[in-house]
Write a protein that holds these residues in place. Structure first.
Motif, PDB file in Angstrom:
ATOM      1  N   ARG A  75       2.477  -2.966   2.855  1.00 31.32           N
ATOM      2  CA  ARG A  75       1.126  -2.449   3.088  1.00 31.32           C
ATOM      3  C   ARG A  75       1.165  -0.928   3.045  1.00 31.32           C
ATOM      4  O   ARG A  75       1.939  -0.301   3.771  1.00 31.32           O
ATOM      5  CB  ARG A  75       0.568  -2.919   4.433  1.00 31.32           C
TER       6      ARG A  75
ATOM      7  N   GLN B 244      10.659  -2.029  -3.701  1.00 28.73           N
ATOM      8  CA  GLN B 244      10.501  -2.558  -2.340  1.00 28.73           C
ATOM      9  C   GLN B 244      11.818  -2.957  -1.683  1.00 28.73           C
ATOM     10  O   GLN B 244      12.072  -2.622  -0.516  1.00 28.73           O
ATOM     11  CB  GLN B 244       9.555  -3.762  -2.359  1.00 28.73           C
TER      12      GLN B 244
ATOM     13  N   TRP C 129       2.908   3.641   5.686  1.00 28.93           N
ATOM     14  CA  TRP C 129       3.573   2.793   4.697  1.00 28.93           C
ATOM     15  C   TRP C 129       4.516   1.866   5.449  1.00 28.93           C
ATOM     16  O   TRP C 129       5.389   2.324   6.180  1.00 28.93           O
ATOM     17  CB  TRP C 129       4.392   3.624   3.711  1.00 28.93           C
ATOM     18  N   GLU C 130       4.359   0.566   5.261  1.00 29.75           N
ATOM     19  CA  GLU C 130       5.215  -0.358   5.993  1.00 29.75           C
ATOM     20  C   GLU C 130       5.510  -1.624   5.194  1.00 29.75           C
ATOM     21  O   GLU C 130       4.766  -1.995   4.283  1.00 29.75           O
ATOM     22  CB  GLU C 130       4.588  -0.731   7.335  1.00 29.75           C
TER      23      GLU C 130
ATOM     24  N   TYR D 116       1.818   3.858  -5.499  1.00 28.32           N
ATOM     25  CA  TYR D 116       1.784   2.468  -5.050  1.00 28.32           C
ATOM     26  C   TYR D 116       2.683   1.558  -5.895  1.00 28.32           C
ATOM     27  O   TYR D 116       3.515   0.822  -5.345  1.00 28.32           O
ATOM     28  CB  TYR D 116       0.359   1.936  -5.066  1.00 28.32           C
TER      29      TYR D 116
ATOM     30  N   ASN E 189       6.318  -8.213   3.081  1.00 26.23           N
ATOM     31  CA  ASN E 189       4.987  -7.825   2.598  1.00 26.23           C
ATOM     32  C   ASN E 189       4.790  -6.326   2.777  1.00 26.23           C
ATOM     33  O   ASN E 189       4.969  -5.792   3.872  1.00 26.23           O
ATOM     34  CB  ASN E 189       3.898  -8.580   3.363  1.00 26.23           C
TER      35      ASN E 189
ATOM     36  N   ASP F  87      -1.248   2.233   3.626  1.00 24.40           N
ATOM     37  CA  ASP F  87      -2.548   2.640   4.178  1.00 24.40           C
ATOM     38  C   ASP F  87      -3.457   1.422   4.399  1.00 24.40           C
ATOM     39  O   ASP F  87      -4.661   1.472   4.161  1.00 24.40           O
ATOM     40  CB  ASP F  87      -3.239   3.647   3.255  1.00 24.40           C
ATOM     41  N   GLY F  88      -2.845   0.332   4.857  1.00 23.02           N
ATOM     42  CA  GLY F  88      -3.606  -0.877   5.171  1.00 23.02           C
ATOM     43  C   GLY F  88      -3.846  -1.806   4.004  1.00 23.02           C
ATOM     44  O   GLY F  88      -4.360  -2.914   4.180  1.00 23.02           O
ATOM     45  N   ILE F  89      -3.471  -1.374   2.789  1.00 24.28           N
ATOM     46  CA  ILE F  89      -3.689  -2.192   1.596  1.00 24.28           C
ATOM     47  C   ILE F  89      -2.435  -3.012   1.310  1.00 24.28           C
ATOM     48  O   ILE F  89      -1.346  -2.458   1.166  1.00 24.28           O
ATOM     49  CB  ILE F  89      -4.035  -1.312   0.381  1.00 24.28           C
ATOM     50  N   LYS F  90      -2.581  -4.326   1.238  1.00 13.82           N
ATOM     51  CA  LYS F  90      -1.455  -5.206   0.964  1.00 13.82           C
ATOM     52  C   LYS F  90      -1.163  -5.229  -0.528  1.00 13.82           C
ATOM     53  O   LYS F  90      -2.055  -5.447  -1.347  1.00 13.82           O
ATOM     54  CB  LYS F  90      -1.754  -6.622   1.460  1.00 13.82           C
ATOM     55  N   LEU F  91       0.104  -5.005  -0.882  1.00 11.86           N
ATOM     56  CA  LEU F  91       0.520  -4.996  -2.275  1.00 11.86           C
ATOM     57  C   LEU F  91       1.430  -6.187  -2.552  1.00 11.86           C
ATOM     58  O   LEU F  91       2.377  -6.440  -1.803  1.00 11.86           O
ATOM     59  CB  LEU F  91       1.276  -3.700  -2.605  1.00 11.86           C
TER      60      LEU F  91
ATOM     61  N   ARG G 163       6.595  -5.594   6.245  1.00  8.70           N
ATOM     62  CA  ARG G 163       6.794  -6.579   7.307  1.00  8.70           C
ATOM     63  C   ARG G 163       6.958  -7.959   6.691  1.00  8.70           C
ATOM     64  O   ARG G 163       6.085  -8.416   5.956  1.00  8.70           O
ATOM     65  CB  ARG G 163       5.596  -6.590   8.276  1.00  8.70           C
TER      66      ARG G 163
END
Length: 337
Positions: A216, A185, A208-209, A178, A214, A218-222, A211
């Motif tokens: 994310r 990024q 892993w995306e 992560y 931002n 696995d759904g977790i915003k970093l 947008r």
């Protein structure tokens, strides 16, 4: 009266398993075997040999007195699962499959003990170099500090004269992916799915995306605290360096960049830890770690084994003098072209 017909194989298998369940010397051993088989059948990414595993465990375990006698059998279990990333943890011992005939790089093996910090510098005035080692942040307590450190090093060497980058993952033996993703990024890109996981059925089990800036996983915003002082040029040429010790999170990092424009991998085939591993409880004293998913890149390519470089360069590493490092020399040659 309706007659239900069962294939002879199913009948024999039922009778065989029934006999196994009735002849165990120890109830605790039987319970352990049953629980582990259920967990493997339900969660392992490769269950091709599950029936053979079940047969072997029942056959060899039925006369054992204790789970301590049983535990060593799981070395064979993980070999049949083709899972050298997973293992059985029982009391203070670990039982897994150590895949044989791994390649070795004597120089890098010695450097693994000392390579603990990110390294950055400028090579030939227009190429920035960033070396990212593995980490041990399995408890997710250092996500911010690791990501911020990577970004700070990018800022340190990023100037208007930089025309290309080399990201060195040769000593990245794994850890938490992560913060590495977060630190890199801007290299990865924006407004895209850049990777994820697929389970045994080929279904998405993690994504892993990025947008609108931002990330994310696995759904977790970093979110990253340190930002780039100078924006990276879009699709700036990038070389990723790998070795036989690039593993797990190191391999995930390479995969997160595979498919990016102007991006190539130079070095050695990686260590083949490209699965997601999850832990499951068997008893109060034992747990089993299983490879449950394969990783995919931004183009949906599934990685069931190691990563092969675009240009293979074996050995020849030299961290003391990067201008004599054969992998870096090859990277510079590619960038000049």
């Amino acid at each position: 009266m309706q007659v239900i017909k069962y294939p002879l194989f199913q009948i024999l298998l039922f009778l065989c398993l029934s006999s196994f369940s009735q002849t165990f010397k120890s109830d605790s051993v039987k319970s352990f075997v049953d629980n582990s088989i259920n967990l493997i059948r339900s969660n392992a990414v490769d269950t091709t040999n599950i029936n053979l595993i079940e047969s072997i465990l029942y056959s060899k375990a039925k006369n054992l007195d204790t789970v301590s006698d049983l535990a060593p059998l799981y070395t064979e279990v993980f070999r049949l699962l083709r899972d050298h990333h997973g293992s059985l943890k029982y009391k203070d011992r670990t039982y897994g499959w150590d895949k044989a005939e791994r390649p070795e790089n004597t120089y890098l093996k010695g450097r693994l003990k000392t390579e603990k910090a990110v390294v950055s510098q400028i090579i030939d005035r227009r190429t920035a170099y960033l070396r990212i080692p593995g980490n041990h942040d399995f408890a997710f307590k250092k996500v911010d500090s690791i990501a911020n450190d990577i970004t700070a090093h990018i800022n340190k060497v990023s100037t208007a004269k930089i025309k290309a980058w080399i990201i060195d993952l040769r000593t990245n033996t794994g850890g938490n992916m992560y913060p590495i993703f977060l630190g890199l990024q801007e290299f990865i890109g924006d407004n895209m799915v850049f990777g994820g996981f697929r389970n045994a059925q080929g279904l998405s089990s993690g994504q892993w995306e990025i947008r609108d800036g931002n990330m994310r996983i696995d759904g977790i915003k970093l979110l990253r605290q340190v930002q780039l002082k100078k924006p990276l040029k879009k699709d700036i040429p990038l070389i990723i360096l790998t070795s036989c010790y690039t593993a797990s999170a190191g391999e995930m990092t390479a995969i997160s960049l595979i498919g990016r424009k102007n991006t190539y991998i130079v070095g050695e085939p990686t260590a083949d830890y490209t699965t997601a591993v999850q832990g499951f409880t068997i008893s109060k004293e034992a747990g089993i770690n299983l490879s449950t998913d394969y990783v995919v890149d931004r183009n949906s390519k599934i990685y069931t084994g190691n990563i092969l470089p675009d240009v293979e360069v074996l050995q020849g590493d030299n961290f003391e003098n990067l201008k004599r490092d054969k992998k870096i020399l090859k990277a510079l040659e590619l960038l000049n072209k």
